[in-house]
Design an enzyme around this catalytic site. Structure first.
Site, PDB file in Angstrom:
ATOM      1  N   SER A 141       0.853  -1.197   0.000  1.00 41.31           N
ATOM      2  CA  SER A 141       0.000   0.000   0.000  1.00 41.31           C
ATOM      3  C   SER A 141       0.883   1.239   0.000  1.00 41.31           C
ATOM      4  CB  SER A 141      -0.894   0.022   1.238  1.00 41.31           C
ATOM      5  OG  SER A 141      -1.550   1.288   1.333  1.00 41.31           O
ATOM      6  N   TYR A 154      -1.965  -1.048  10.543  1.00 45.59           N
ATOM      7  CA  TYR A 154      -2.079  -1.383   9.119  1.00 45.59           C
ATOM      8  C   TYR A 154      -0.809  -0.972   8.361  1.00 45.59           C
ATOM      9  CZ  TYR A 154      -3.701  -1.322   4.279  1.00 45.59           C
ATOM     10  OH  TYR A 154      -3.817  -1.527   2.933  1.00 45.59           O
TER      11      TYR A 154
HETATM   12  P1  NAP Z   1     -11.627  -6.155  -0.048  1.00 46.13           P
HETATM   13  O1  NAP Z   1     -12.510  -5.512  -1.074  1.00 46.13           O
HETATM   14  O2  NAP Z   1     -12.008  -6.027   1.383  1.00 46.13           O
HETATM   15  O3  NAP Z   1     -11.407  -7.694  -0.383  1.00 46.13           O
HETATM   16  C1  NAP Z   1     -10.603  -8.452   0.471  1.00 46.13           C
HETATM   17  C2  NAP Z   1     -10.423  -9.848  -0.076  1.00 46.13           C
HETATM   18  O4  NAP Z   1      -9.536 -10.556   0.814  1.00 46.13           O
HETATM   19  C3  NAP Z   1     -11.703 -10.655  -0.138  1.00 46.13           C
HETATM   20  O5  NAP Z   1     -11.666 -11.426  -1.317  1.00 46.13           O
HETATM   21  C4  NAP Z   1     -11.629 -11.553   1.090  1.00 46.13           C
HETATM   22  O6  NAP Z   1     -12.307 -12.810   0.912  1.00 46.13           O
HETATM   23  C5  NAP Z   1     -10.136 -11.800   1.150  1.00 46.13           C
HETATM   24  N1  NAP Z   1      -9.657 -12.248   2.453  1.00 46.13           N
HETATM   25  C6  NAP Z   1      -9.767 -11.637   3.663  1.00 46.13           C
HETATM   26  N2  NAP Z   1      -9.218 -12.391   4.620  1.00 46.13           N
HETATM   27  C7  NAP Z   1      -8.732 -13.506   4.012  1.00 46.13           C
HETATM   28  C8  NAP Z   1      -8.070 -14.672   4.471  1.00 46.13           C
HETATM   29  N3  NAP Z   1      -7.766 -14.859   5.772  1.00 46.13           N
HETATM   30  N4  NAP Z   1      -7.738 -15.631   3.569  1.00 46.13           N
HETATM   31  C9  NAP Z   1      -8.032 -15.467   2.257  1.00 46.13           C
HETATM   32  N5  NAP Z   1      -8.667 -14.379   1.763  1.00 46.13           N
HETATM   33  C10 NAP Z   1      -9.010 -13.417   2.638  1.00 46.13           C
HETATM   34  O7  NAP Z   1     -10.117  -5.560  -0.135  1.00 46.13           O
HETATM   35  P2  NAP Z   1      -9.452  -4.540  -1.191  1.00 46.13           P
HETATM   36  O8  NAP Z   1      -9.828  -3.167  -0.828  1.00 46.13           O
HETATM   37  O9  NAP Z   1      -9.666  -5.039  -2.581  1.00 46.13           O
HETATM   38  O10 NAP Z   1      -7.900  -4.712  -0.790  1.00 46.13           O
HETATM   39  C11 NAP Z   1      -7.137  -5.790  -1.326  1.00 46.13           C
HETATM   40  C12 NAP Z   1      -5.667  -5.602  -0.964  1.00 46.13           C
HETATM   41  O11 NAP Z   1      -5.212  -4.333  -1.436  1.00 46.13           O
HETATM   42  C13 NAP Z   1      -5.361  -5.628   0.522  1.00 46.13           C
HETATM   43  O12 NAP Z   1      -4.116  -6.257   0.741  1.00 46.13           O
HETATM   44  C14 NAP Z   1      -5.271  -4.168   0.892  1.00 46.13           C
HETATM   45  O13 NAP Z   1      -4.478  -3.931   2.034  1.00 46.13           O
HETATM   46  C15 NAP Z   1      -4.623  -3.619  -0.368  1.00 46.13           C
HETATM   47  N6  NAP Z   1      -4.866  -2.188  -0.593  1.00 46.13           N
HETATM   48  C16 NAP Z   1      -6.131  -1.727  -0.746  1.00 46.13           C
HETATM   49  C17 NAP Z   1      -6.337  -0.364  -0.949  1.00 46.13           C
HETATM   50  C18 NAP Z   1      -7.714   0.200  -1.135  1.00 46.13           C
HETATM   51  O14 NAP Z   1      -7.852   1.448  -1.052  1.00 46.13           O
HETATM   52  N7  NAP Z   1      -8.739  -0.613  -1.405  1.00 46.13           N
HETATM   53  C19 NAP Z   1      -5.238   0.506  -1.007  1.00 46.13           C
HETATM   54  C20 NAP Z   1      -3.954  -0.007  -0.833  1.00 46.13           C
HETATM   55  C21 NAP Z   1      -3.773  -1.362  -0.635  1.00 46.13           C
HETATM   56  P3  NAP Z   1     -13.853 -13.045   1.370  1.00 46.13           P
HETATM   57  O15 NAP Z   1     -14.670 -12.116   0.494  1.00 46.13           O
HETATM   58  O16 NAP Z   1     -14.111 -14.460   1.100  1.00 46.13           O
HETATM   59  O17 NAP Z   1     -13.914 -12.661   2.818  1.00 46.13           O
END
Ligand code: NAP
Length: 248
Positions: A141, A154
């Site tokens: 991130s 985080y």
């Molecule tokens: P999201 O929409 O909340 O989706 C999270 C995903 O992770 C879901 O598919 C969830 O599966 C899965 N997950 C959670 N716990 C898990 C576990 N223990 N084992 C396997 N899968 C698991 O998240 P997102 O916003 O797309 O973020 C994805 C990544 O990008 C993360 O690493 C986050 O830190 C990073 N990121 C996000 C942002 C942002 O602004 N969105 C910015 C920078 C970095 P289920 O649906 O089955 O629970």
């Protein structure tokens, strides 16, 4: 496009958000993709159905990445179904923002377990099956450059990902395995919607400060991951690419 033809990928946390976008992109670029999820099988099945409808190949596999036995089953399922493994995208992660005074063991363990232990287990189990030309891509991130207030746990967990990316690039490089990170800025996903980040003061501040004047979409991140997974990036390892519209 076929730049990932004959390659097999696992994308963790691909039932929604950035992971789902990455899975769709890798499949559109020719890879056969394992769509991992933790709890939401229905959403993962929908991602697989979308990929198949577009002419791609994918399968959904449930596994909690914080449990080594489940990670082993995930990797073995990929190899059993598709015969090989070339691309591992450590995307699954969670974010909980809280003031430092609100620090608890539980908040720490949840975020460090999923955001750090999970990628370590996935990389560790997958590494034995990866060979020359393979690639691991960690989703970090841009918080490790922006340092938002009330994100110490985080941001700490994503700082670990930056460091682990460098270590694994050195450790696996001699076997021809590349390891890189893509560090998104704020992205509109199911996760950031549910956390109330989208529409918040932080969202407004971010748009104001960002050189490109907006937050990111999943489609802004997925092609960067596909590039790193492809042979076009054969000379790129140990890098952290900010996918943040210049926000740092
Ligand atoms: P999201 O929409 O909340 O989706 C999270 C995903 O992770 C879901 O598919 C969830 O599966 C899965 N997950 C959670 N716990 C898990 C576990 N223990 N084992 C396997 N899968 C698991 O998240 P997102 O916003 O797309 O973020 C994805 C990544 O990008 C993360 O690493 C986050 O830190 C990073 N990121 C996000 C942002 C942002 O602004 N969105 C910015 C920078 C970095 P289920 O649906 O089955 O629970």
């Amino acid at each position: 496009m076929n730049k990932l033809k004959d390659k097999v990928a696992i994308v963790t946390g691909a039932s929604k958000g950035i992971g789902a976008g990455i899975a769709r992109q890798l499949a559109a670029d020719g890879a056969r993709v394992v769509v991992n999820y933790a709890a939401n099988q229905h959403a993962a099945d929908r991602v697989v159905a979308d990929i198949e409808a577009a002419g791609g190949v994918a399968m959904a596999v449930g596994a909690d990445i914080t449990r080594r036995t489940e990670v082993e089953a995930l990797v073995h399922a990929a190899i059993r179904a598709f015969g090989r493994l070339d691309i591992v995208v450590n995307n699954a992660g969670i974010y909980q923002f809280a003031r430092i005074e609100e620090t608890t063991e539980e908040r720490y363990r949840q975020q460090f377990d999923i955001n750090v232990l999970g990628p370590l287990l996935v990389a560790g189990v997958a590494a034995a099956h990866l060979g020359k030309g393979a690639s691991i891509i960690n989703i970090g991130s841009n918080v490790t450059r922006v340092f938002p207030a009330e994100s110490a746990i985080y941001t700490g967990s994503k700082g670990a990902i930056d460091a682990i990316t460098g270590v694994l690039a050195r450790e696996l490089g001699p076997r021809g395995i590349r390891v890189n990170a893509v560090n998104p800025g704020l992205i509109d996903t199911e996760g950031t919607q549910a956390a109330g980040v989208i529409g918040s003061d932080f969202h407004a501040w971010y748009e104001q400060q960002s050189p490109l004047g907006r937050i990111g979409q999943v489609q802004d991140i997925a092609p960067i991951v596909s590039y790193l997974a492809s042979d076009d990036a054969r000379w790129v390892t140990g890098e952290i690419i900010l996918g943040s519209g210049g926000m740092r």
